[in-house]
Design a protein around this motif. Structure first.
Motif, PDB file in Angstrom:
ATOM      1  N   VAL A  33       0.867  -1.172   0.000  1.00 16.17           N
ATOM      2  CA  VAL A  33       0.000   0.000   0.000  1.00 16.17           C
ATOM      3  C   VAL A  33       0.905   1.222   0.000  1.00 16.17           C
ATOM      4  N   ASN A  68      -4.209  -0.494  -3.135  1.00 23.57           N
ATOM      5  CA  ASN A  68      -4.887  -1.329  -2.148  1.00 23.57           C
ATOM      6  C   ASN A  68      -3.922  -2.378  -1.584  1.00 23.57           C
ATOM      7  N   GLU A  69      -4.408  -3.290  -0.773  1.00 25.77           N
ATOM      8  CA  GLU A  69      -3.566  -4.317  -0.139  1.00 25.77           C
ATOM      9  C   GLU A  69      -2.876  -5.223  -1.163  1.00 25.77           C
TER      10      GLU A  69
END
Length: 127
Positions: A33, A68-69
C-alpha cells in the motif's frame, strides 16, 4: 478498479539480496500500500535527488492515488505526459525509472486508453 483513460497498475516492494542464483527464484516483489503521486512530466535537471529521494518536485501535482492491499491502483487522468513518484515516510519521493531525455518515471496517457504500469520500489534491494 478500471478507468477509461488514465493509469492503472500495481506497486511492488523488493528488498534484500536479489542477486541471480541458480538455486533461488527471482523475486517478483510483494504488493504494498503506497500513495502514488502524479506530476506534470518532470526532468532530472529541475528535480534533483538527495540520497536517492526527491524532497521537492517543482512541477504541478496532477493527482494522487493509494494502492490497495494487493498493490493495485487506477486513476483517471487527462491526456498527457506525467511523472510518477511514491512517497516514502521520512525519506521523500521515490522514482527509479528515467527516459533517455532525463524525464523521471515518464508515463503517457493517450485518449481513451489506460496505461498499465508496475512501479517497483527497490531502494533496499541489492542486484
Amino acid at each position: 478498479m478500471t478507468v477509461k483513460q488514465g493509469i492503472c497498475g500495481e506497486i511492488l516492494w523488493k528488498a534484500g539480496n536479489l542477486m541471480p542464483s541458480p538455486d533461488r527464484p527471482v523475486s517478483q516483489g510483494r504488493p504494498v500500500v503506497r500513495e502514488l503521486f502524479i506530476y506534470e512530466l518532470t526532468n532530472m535537471e529541475i528535480a534533483k535527488p538527495k540520497d536517492g529521494f526527491y524532497q521537492f518536485i517543482p512541477t504541478k501535482l496532477i493527482g494522487k492515488v493509494t494502492s490497495n492491499e494487493q498493490g493495485e491502483f487506477c486513476i483517471d487522468l487527462p491526456e498527457g505526459q506525467y511523472s510518477l513518484f511514491v512517497k516514502e515516510d521520512k525519506k521523500g519521493f521515490y522514482a527509479n525509472s528515467f527516459d533517455i531525455a532525463g524525464n523521471i518515471y515518464p508515463v503517457t496517457v493517450e485518449k481513451g486508453k489506460a496505461s498499465q504500469i508496475t512501479f517497483v520500489i527497490d531502494y533496499k534491494a541489492v542486484y
